[in-house]
Design a protein around this motif. Structure first.
Motif, PDB file in Angstrom:
ATOM      1  N   PRO A 163       0.846  -1.254   0.009  1.00  0.00           N
ATOM      2  CA  PRO A 163       0.047  -0.147  -0.077  1.00  0.00           C
ATOM      3  C   PRO A 163       0.845   1.451  -0.017  1.00  0.00           C
ATOM      4  N   LEU A 164       1.392   1.622  -0.991  1.00  0.00           N
ATOM      5  CA  LEU A 164       2.374   2.483  -1.125  1.00  0.00           C
ATOM      6  C   LEU A 164       1.776   3.634  -1.836  1.00  0.00           C
ATOM      7  N   SER A 180       4.951   9.233  -2.940  1.00  0.00           N
ATOM      8  CA  SER A 180       6.254   8.443  -3.063  1.00  0.00           C
ATOM      9  C   SER A 180       6.142   7.071  -2.525  1.00  0.00           C
ATOM     10  N   ALA A 181       7.066   6.373  -3.145  1.00  0.00           N
ATOM     11  CA  ALA A 181       7.152   4.683  -2.781  1.00  0.00           C
ATOM     12  C   ALA A 181       7.861   4.790  -1.526  1.00  0.00           C
ATOM     13  N   THR A 182       8.322   5.628  -0.915  1.00  0.00           N
ATOM     14  CA  THR A 182       8.881   5.619   0.455  1.00  0.00           C
ATOM     15  C   THR A 182       7.943   5.941   1.665  1.00  0.00           C
ATOM     16  N   GLN A 183       6.647   6.180   1.037  1.00  0.00           N
ATOM     17  CA  GLN A 183       5.465   6.465   2.102  1.00  0.00           C
ATOM     18  C   GLN A 183       4.373   5.305   1.907  1.00  0.00           C
ATOM     19  N   CYS A 184       3.801   5.243   3.223  1.00  0.00           N
ATOM     20  CA  CYS A 184       2.692   4.128   2.967  1.00  0.00           C
ATOM     21  C   CYS A 184       1.490   4.653   2.983  1.00  0.00           C
ATOM     22  N   MET A 185       0.440   4.059   2.328  1.00  0.00           N
ATOM     23  CA  MET A 185      -0.938   4.616   2.344  1.00  0.00           C
ATOM     24  C   MET A 185      -1.694   3.969   3.320  1.00  0.00           C
ATOM     25  N   PRO A 242      -8.402   1.975   5.026  1.00  0.00           N
ATOM     26  CA  PRO A 242      -9.439   1.928   5.953  1.00  0.00           C
ATOM     27  C   PRO A 242      -9.526   0.670   6.531  1.00  0.00           C
ATOM     28  N   GLU A 243      -9.258  -0.507   5.845  1.00  0.00           N
ATOM     29  CA  GLU A 243      -9.211  -1.961   6.319  1.00  0.00           C
ATOM     30  C   GLU A 243      -7.992  -2.168   7.481  1.00  0.00           C
ATOM     31  N   GLY A 244      -6.895  -1.066   7.338  1.00  0.00           N
ATOM     32  CA  GLY A 244      -5.906  -1.412   8.224  1.00  0.00           C
ATOM     33  C   GLY A 244      -4.779  -1.969   7.411  1.00  0.00           C
ATOM     34  N   SER A 245      -4.636  -2.718   6.383  1.00  0.00           N
ATOM     35  CA  SER A 245      -3.541  -2.972   5.633  1.00  0.00           C
ATOM     36  C   SER A 245      -4.226  -3.549   4.234  1.00  0.00           C
ATOM     37  N   ALA A 246      -3.227  -3.612   3.132  1.00  0.00           N
ATOM     38  CA  ALA A 246      -3.675  -4.454   1.975  1.00  0.00           C
ATOM     39  C   ALA A 246      -3.857  -5.631   2.149  1.00  0.00           C
ATOM     40  N   ALA A 247      -3.269  -6.517   3.009  1.00  0.00           N
ATOM     41  CA  ALA A 247      -3.708  -7.837   3.251  1.00  0.00           C
ATOM     42  C   ALA A 247      -5.142  -7.990   3.892  1.00  0.00           C
ATOM     43  N   ALA A 261      -0.346  -7.337   9.545  1.00  0.00           N
ATOM     44  CA  ALA A 261       0.109  -6.920   8.394  1.00  0.00           C
ATOM     45  C   ALA A 261       0.508  -5.439   8.053  1.00  0.00           C
ATOM     46  N   SER A 262      -0.398  -4.718   9.038  1.00  0.00           N
ATOM     47  CA  SER A 262      -0.232  -3.216   9.071  1.00  0.00           C
ATOM     48  C   SER A 262       1.018  -2.699   9.253  1.00  0.00           C
ATOM     49  N   ILE A 263       1.855  -3.708  10.023  1.00  0.00           N
ATOM     50  CA  ILE A 263       3.209  -3.263  10.403  1.00  0.00           C
ATOM     51  C   ILE A 263       4.197  -3.794   9.369  1.00  0.00           C
ATOM     52  N   ILE A 264       3.960  -4.996   8.958  1.00  0.00           N
ATOM     53  CA  ILE A 264       4.689  -5.807   8.028  1.00  0.00           C
ATOM     54  C   ILE A 264       4.873  -4.857   6.576  1.00  0.00           C
ATOM     55  N   GLU A 265       3.621  -4.145   6.064  1.00  0.00           N
ATOM     56  CA  GLU A 265       3.683  -3.605   4.837  1.00  0.00           C
ATOM     57  C   GLU A 265       4.257  -2.202   5.195  1.00  0.00           C
ATOM     58  N   LYS A 266       4.466  -1.978   6.349  1.00  0.00           N
ATOM     59  CA  LYS A 266       5.097  -0.400   6.547  1.00  0.00           C
ATOM     60  C   LYS A 266       6.516  -0.642   6.405  1.00  0.00           C
ATOM     61  N   ILE A 267       6.951  -1.778   6.610  1.00  0.00           N
ATOM     62  CA  ILE A 267       8.407  -2.037   6.434  1.00  0.00           C
ATOM     63  C   ILE A 267       8.938  -1.729   5.061  1.00  0.00           C
ATOM     64  N   THR A 268       8.214  -1.943   4.069  1.00  0.00           N
ATOM     65  CA  THR A 268       8.745  -1.838   2.580  1.00  0.00           C
ATOM     66  C   THR A 268       8.947  -0.470   2.372  1.00  0.00           C
ATOM     67  N   PRO A 269       7.996   0.788   2.452  1.00  0.00           N
ATOM     68  CA  PRO A 269       8.481   1.805   2.045  1.00  0.00           C
ATOM     69  C   PRO A 269       9.872   2.244   2.791  1.00  0.00           C
ATOM     70  N   LEU A 270       9.846   1.790   4.114  1.00  0.00           N
ATOM     71  CA  LEU A 270      11.350   2.011   4.803  1.00  0.00           C
ATOM     72  C   LEU A 270      12.329   1.278   4.013  1.00  0.00           C
ATOM     73  N   LEU A 271      12.240   0.220   3.609  1.00  0.00           N
ATOM     74  CA  LEU A 271      13.428  -0.662   2.594  1.00  0.00           C
ATOM     75  C   LEU A 271      13.743   0.372   1.526  1.00  0.00           C
ATOM     76  N   ILE A 272      12.580   0.608   0.690  1.00  0.00           N
ATOM     77  CA  ILE A 272      12.903   1.498  -0.435  1.00  0.00           C
ATOM     78  C   ILE A 272      13.410   2.728  -0.253  1.00  0.00           C
ATOM     79  N   GLY A 273      13.204   3.386   0.855  1.00  0.00           N
ATOM     80  CA  GLY A 273      13.670   4.650   1.277  1.00  0.00           C
ATOM     81  C   GLY A 273      15.443   4.330   1.660  1.00  0.00           C
ATOM     82  N   LEU A 274      15.682   3.199   2.367  1.00  0.00           N
ATOM     83  CA  LEU A 274      17.126   2.888   2.739  1.00  0.00           C
ATOM     84  C   LEU A 274      17.774   2.384   1.266  1.00  0.00           C
TER      85      LEU A 274
END
Ligand SMILES: NC(=O)c1ccc[n+]([C@@H]2O[C@H](COP(=O)([O-])OP(=O)(O)OC[C@H]3O[C@@H](n4cnc5c(N)ncnc54)[C@H](OP(=O)(O)O)[C@@H]3O)[C@@H](O)[C@H]2O)c1
Length: 225
Positions: A100-101, A108-113, A116-121, A190-203
């Protein structure tokens, strides 16, 4: 086990399909069109040789004919794609890699959207209540999947509400050399796991690389009294 990669023609889906094919699993690459799915199959065969365990199908047929489904489409395509495979996905583990970028809406792909459901999953589970949705593969980049001669130096953080489905897919995912599965619990994680992705993209951007990943350590070290 037959694995259907839904939307398996993009970077993430093709990488995942290639690695599982290399591990000897039976892979069906799904697409909105059979022709595009066949192009995906041809690309996998260019990489692995004329193997027999990869074939093409529409997303609908891939879902019906597979035991486990992997969803690799952009967030904007998630709902329509899931509705198109509703029948075939019923009762099956569905590994959702959707990120959910903010890039899905021009940001930006470095930010999470925030959904309403909490996560894409969780959104996937709401759209297809009869599928056994598991959040997976969000933190492993397509670059890693395509390093075919190297073990993948990443954990695969998963979460989902169906314990049997997670137990079924864990050894399957770990067939890919290097990957260790970490079960993070219920699907709401999943709301936490999915937020790691934009962090990794930024890194990756900060370090001018494409291999940023995550390893969880210490879980087998026992309790300190
Ligand atoms: N790329 C990565 O490194 C990475 C890492 C972690 C997670 N993810 C997540 O994995 C998912 C896939 O990433 P990707 O980079 O592979 O995406 P992608 O290449 O943009 O798209 C993958 C496939 O989705 C289908 N698709 C694209 N737009 C569509 C639309 N509007 N409607 C219906 N289907 C559409 C296409 O398949 P057909 O045209 O063949 O139907 C396309 O080949 C994303 O949610 C992403 O956030 C990616």
């Amino acid at each position: 086990m037959k694995i259907g990669v839904i939307g398996g023609t993009g970077g993430q889906g093709l990488g995942i399909a290639t690695r599982f094919a290399q591990a000897g699993e039976e892979i069906i690459i799904g697409s909105r069109t059979l022709e595009k799915a066949q192009v995906g199959v041809d690309k996998v065969k260019e990489l692995l040789g004329d193997i027999k365990n990869v074939r093409a199908a529409t997303n609908q047929d891939a879902a019906k004919e597979s035991d486990v489904l992997i969803l690799t489409v952009p967030l904007a395509a998630q709902k329509d794609t899931l509705l198109s495979i509703k029948e075939g996905a019923t009762g099956k583990p569905l590994l959702d890699a959707t990120g959910p970028l903010m890039s899905a809406i021009g940001g930006s792909a470095t930010q999470c959207m925030l959904l309403p459901e909490g996560s894409a999953a969780q959104r996937a589970q709401t759209i297809l209540p009869a599928a056994k949705v598991i959040c997976a593969f969000n933190n492993i980049s397509q670059t890693w999947w395509m390093q075919l001669d190297e073990p993948i130096d990443c954990d695969c953080l998963i979460c989902g509400d169906d314990k049997d489905a997670k137990a079924m897919v864990t050894p399957l995912i770990e067939m890919v050399p290097g990957i260790k599965v970490v079960d993070c619990g219920a699907l709401e994680r999943a709301s936490i796991i999915e937020k790691i992705t934009p962090l990794l993209i930024g890194l990756n951007i900060r370090n001018k690389c494409q291999f940023g990943g995550i390893r969880i350590t210490g879980l087998d070290k026992g309790r300190v009294c």
